[in-house]
Scaffold this motif. Structure first.
Motif, PDB file in Angstrom:
ATOM      1  N   ALA A 116      45.264  32.200  43.197  1.00 53.46           N
ATOM      2  CA  ALA A 116      44.274  33.196  43.598  1.00 53.46           C
ATOM      3  C   ALA A 116      43.445  33.567  42.376  1.00 53.46           C
ATOM      4  O   ALA A 116      43.969  33.683  41.265  1.00 53.46           O
ATOM      5  CB  ALA A 116      44.941  34.440  44.163  1.00 53.46           C
ATOM      6  N   ASP A 123      35.135  29.782  45.457  1.00 51.18           N
ATOM      7  CA  ASP A 123      36.429  29.816  44.775  1.00 51.18           C
ATOM      8  C   ASP A 123      36.323  30.294  43.337  1.00 51.18           C
ATOM      9  O   ASP A 123      37.282  30.848  42.787  1.00 51.18           O
ATOM     10  CB  ASP A 123      37.071  28.428  44.795  1.00 51.18           C
ATOM     11  CG  ASP A 123      37.719  28.109  46.133  1.00 51.18           C
ATOM     12  OD1 ASP A 123      37.761  28.996  47.009  1.00 51.18           O
ATOM     13  OD2 ASP A 123      38.188  26.964  46.310  1.00 51.18           O
ATOM     14  N   VAL A 155      41.118  31.780  47.357  1.00 52.87           N
ATOM     15  CA  VAL A 155      42.322  32.059  48.133  1.00 52.87           C
ATOM     16  C   VAL A 155      42.930  30.694  48.479  1.00 52.87           C
ATOM     17  O   VAL A 155      43.242  30.400  49.623  1.00 52.87           O
ATOM     18  CB  VAL A 155      42.021  32.894  49.380  1.00 52.87           C
ATOM     19  CG1 VAL A 155      41.768  34.326  49.009  1.00 52.87           C
ATOM     20  CG2 VAL A 155      40.813  32.342  50.134  1.00 52.87           C
ATOM     21  N   SER A 201      36.613  34.103  43.915  1.00 55.65           N
ATOM     22  CA  SER A 201      37.667  34.759  44.695  1.00 55.65           C
ATOM     23  C   SER A 201      38.537  33.758  45.426  1.00 55.65           C
ATOM     24  O   SER A 201      38.818  33.928  46.616  1.00 55.65           O
ATOM     25  CB  SER A 201      37.022  35.699  45.716  1.00 55.65           C
ATOM     26  OG  SER A 201      36.077  34.977  46.521  1.00 55.65           O
ATOM     27  N   ARG A 217      41.156  36.467  40.764  1.00 52.90           N
ATOM     28  CA  ARG A 217      40.892  37.901  40.901  1.00 52.90           C
ATOM     29  C   ARG A 217      40.117  38.380  39.678  1.00 52.90           C
ATOM     30  O   ARG A 217      40.561  38.200  38.537  1.00 52.90           O
ATOM     31  CB  ARG A 217      42.203  38.687  41.036  1.00 52.90           C
ATOM     32  CG  ARG A 217      43.017  38.301  42.272  1.00 52.90           C
ATOM     33  CD  ARG A 217      44.205  39.234  42.479  1.00 52.90           C
ATOM     34  NE  ARG A 217      44.944  38.898  43.678  1.00 52.90           N
ATOM     35  CZ  ARG A 217      46.051  38.162  43.713  1.00 52.90           C
ATOM     36  NH1 ARG A 217      46.541  37.685  42.579  1.00 52.90           N
ATOM     37  NH2 ARG A 217      46.667  37.916  44.849  1.00 52.90           N
ATOM     38  N   ILE A 219      48.049  36.527  51.477  1.00 52.34           N
ATOM     39  CA  ILE A 219      48.453  35.248  50.903  1.00 52.34           C
ATOM     40  C   ILE A 219      49.972  35.076  50.961  1.00 52.34           C
ATOM     41  O   ILE A 219      50.479  34.008  51.319  1.00 52.34           O
ATOM     42  CB  ILE A 219      47.946  35.130  49.452  1.00 52.34           C
ATOM     43  CG1 ILE A 219      46.445  34.814  49.458  1.00 52.34           C
ATOM     44  CG2 ILE A 219      48.692  34.045  48.698  1.00 52.34           C
ATOM     45  CD1 ILE A 219      45.819  34.819  48.083  1.00 52.34           C
ATOM     46  N   LYS A 231      42.066  38.522  53.161  1.00 53.42           N
ATOM     47  CA  LYS A 231      42.638  37.189  52.985  1.00 53.42           C
ATOM     48  C   LYS A 231      43.566  37.155  51.774  1.00 53.42           C
ATOM     49  O   LYS A 231      44.652  36.570  51.825  1.00 53.42           O
ATOM     50  CB  LYS A 231      41.529  36.151  52.825  1.00 53.42           C
ATOM     51  CG  LYS A 231      40.598  36.031  54.016  1.00 53.42           C
ATOM     52  CD  LYS A 231      41.323  35.517  55.236  1.00 53.42           C
ATOM     53  CE  LYS A 231      40.367  35.318  56.393  1.00 53.42           C
ATOM     54  NZ  LYS A 231      41.065  34.813  57.612  1.00 53.42           N
ATOM     55  N   GLN A 232      43.148  37.771  50.678  1.00 50.89           N
ATOM     56  CA  GLN A 232      44.004  37.768  49.496  1.00 50.89           C
ATOM     57  C   GLN A 232      45.258  38.620  49.697  1.00 50.89           C
ATOM     58  O   GLN A 232      46.322  38.291  49.186  1.00 50.89           O
ATOM     59  CB  GLN A 232      43.210  38.228  48.276  1.00 50.89           C
ATOM     60  CG  GLN A 232      42.136  37.239  47.843  1.00 50.89           C
ATOM     61  CD  GLN A 232      41.751  37.357  46.381  1.00 50.89           C
ATOM     62  OE1 GLN A 232      41.847  38.421  45.789  1.00 50.89           O
ATOM     63  NE2 GLN A 232      41.306  36.256  45.809  1.00 50.89           N
ATOM     64  N   ARG A 233      45.136  39.687  50.477  1.00 51.27           N
ATOM     65  CA  ARG A 233      46.320  40.509  50.752  1.00 51.27           C
ATOM     66  C   ARG A 233      47.352  39.757  51.586  1.00 51.27           C
ATOM     67  O   ARG A 233      48.559  40.033  51.490  1.00 51.27           O
ATOM     68  CB  ARG A 233      45.913  41.799  51.471  1.00 51.27           C
ATOM     69  CG  ARG A 233      45.274  42.840  50.578  1.00 51.27           C
ATOM     70  CD  ARG A 233      45.263  44.200  51.246  1.00 51.27           C
ATOM     71  NE  ARG A 233      44.475  44.215  52.465  1.00 51.27           N
ATOM     72  CZ  ARG A 233      43.180  44.524  52.517  1.00 51.27           C
ATOM     73  NH1 ARG A 233      42.522  44.850  51.399  1.00 51.27           N
ATOM     74  NH2 ARG A 233      42.523  44.520  53.672  1.00 51.27           N
ATOM     75  N   VAL A 261      36.862  38.939  51.755  1.00 51.46           N
ATOM     76  CA  VAL A 261      37.838  38.293  50.881  1.00 51.46           C
ATOM     77  C   VAL A 261      39.126  39.099  50.761  1.00 51.46           C
ATOM     78  O   VAL A 261      40.236  38.536  50.779  1.00 51.46           O
ATOM     79  CB  VAL A 261      37.224  38.061  49.484  1.00 51.46           C
ATOM     80  CG1 VAL A 261      38.291  37.627  48.487  1.00 51.46           C
ATOM     81  CG2 VAL A 261      36.107  37.030  49.564  1.00 51.46           C
TER      82      VAL A 261
END
Length: 382
Positions: A269, A285, A290, A288, A271, A339, A335-337, A332
């Protein structure tokens, strides 16, 4: 502002170039590779990417190039089929399409090519920004000045490294690795994706569009000093991770041993606290990632469109970049939360986890159990 340099002729870069032209700007795209990429996993064009592709007039071409996969089948360690589900793009929701990443990138490039300048086989070596623009040095081309530079160059972004600092500060390993390679033959069934799990390991065969693709996705700690270009080390890592595995894995590993080229990377990821610094910004990408687990291709298309729209509607560049980031982070962040959950479903850590995932697949809408097509149905657990 008129002249924009985009680093990366992939999904985000070509989409951005297309929309910048429609905003009255002059995009130049620099790409390290000598041409468009020729390999890559199937990806989904879904959700916020669909209306963007429709507005570009690309959906008929995307559907024509789509894979034929309609079913995802989960296998027991023995290889017996134990659960079958409709593939996401076959569920008919929102017009989504599954397509090889290379085919998607090529279609987007062809849409942008007539109106944008492309510099293949070159890369950025230095960025010298000031309040009004950026002086750019290239590896091969003469240096030039641009009003804005956008890094659309993926997980291992050169623009991000030059403008935001070393990769280790922004790229976070998620405890998984992925390797893929074409098998040079059709899959057993053109409509079926096979997933074989053992604790911490997934091996799969995807029919793609005529030539099957093998994928290895497995858990592992951070590898020190891993160079994403060190193919021989990548090969050893995968072979060691799957030693002793059953099903079709030994034959897939033989194909890996013989492969001249294959894809390998850490699932990561990206960040950052901010996606822009002055007249330098990031999209896709590079901003951000994922990786593998969060609709990266769809987010790249949507984010590129959002950035172009913000630049078209705000004369002040700094304000445009703030608007872009504010709007796109809303897509975004969820989606990152998620993963960790997605990784747990795709590659469960334990035998118990594999069994629980398979049971959940059976009872979810569209899930069902069964042996080989036409064979006896089975309700046994993995």
């Amino acid at each position: 502002m008129t002249d924009v340099l985009i680093c990366g002729a992939g999904i985000a870069g070509s989409t951005l170039a297309y929309w910048l032209v429609r905003a009255g700007l002059r995009p130049t795209v620099v790409e390290r590779a000598p041409g468009t990429r020729s390999s890559g996993n199937p990806v989904d064009v879904r959700g916020p990417a669909v209306p963007v592709a429709e507005a570009m007039g690309l959906m008929p071409g995307l559907r024509a190039a789509a894979t034929a996969a309609t079913t995802v089948t989960l296998l027991a360690p023995s290889g017996r089929r134990i659960a079958r589900m409709a593939a996401p793009a076959a569920r008919g929701r929102g017009g989504e399409v599954e397509i090889a990443r290379a085919d998607l990138a090529a279609i987007l490039y062809e849409a942008a090519r007539p109106d944008a300048e492309f510099l293949f086989g070159d890369t950025i070596t230095a960025l010298h920004p000031d309040a009004a623009g950026v002086d750019v040095q290239f590896d091969r081309s003469p240096g030039r000045r641009f009003d804005l530079v956008v890094g659309a160059d993926g997980l291992h972004s050169t623009v991000r490294r030059l403008a935001f600092g070393p990769e280790r500060d922004h790229v976070h390993h998620l405890g998984l690795y992925v390797a893929t390679l074409p098998l040079g033959r059709p899959a057993e069934r053109a409509d079926e994706v096979l997933l074989h799990n053992t604790p911490g390991r997934l091996a799969s065969i995807h029919p793609a569009r005529g030539e099957a693709i093998a994928a290895f996705i497995f858990r592992g700690p951070t590898l020190p000093d891993l160079d994403y270009r060190d193919t021989e080390r990548h090969r050893r890592v995968v072979l060691d991770a799957y030693a002793g595995a059953g099903w079709e894995v030994p034959r897939l590993l033989d194909a890996l041993r013989k492969a001249d080229d294959f894809y390998f990377d850490a699932v990561s990821a990206v960040r950052l606290d901010a996606w822009s610094r002055g007249r330098i910004a990031l999209v896709g990408d590079a901003a951000s990632c994922v990786s593998l687990l969060g609709d990266g291709s769809s987010l790249a298309i949507a984010g590129a469109h959002t950035l172009a729209d913000a630049l078209a509607n705000h004369a002040d560049v700094a304000e445009a970049l703030r608007v872009y980031e504010h709007r796109h982070r809303k897509l975004v962040a969820p989606k990152q939360r998620n993963i960790g959950f997605a990784a747990g479903m795709l590659v469960p850590k334990t035998r118990l986890g594999v069994g629980a995932r398979n049971l959940a697949a059976r009872v979810m809408p569209g899930g069902r159990t069964g042996g080989r097509p036409g064979g006896r149905r089975s309700n046994q657990a993995a």
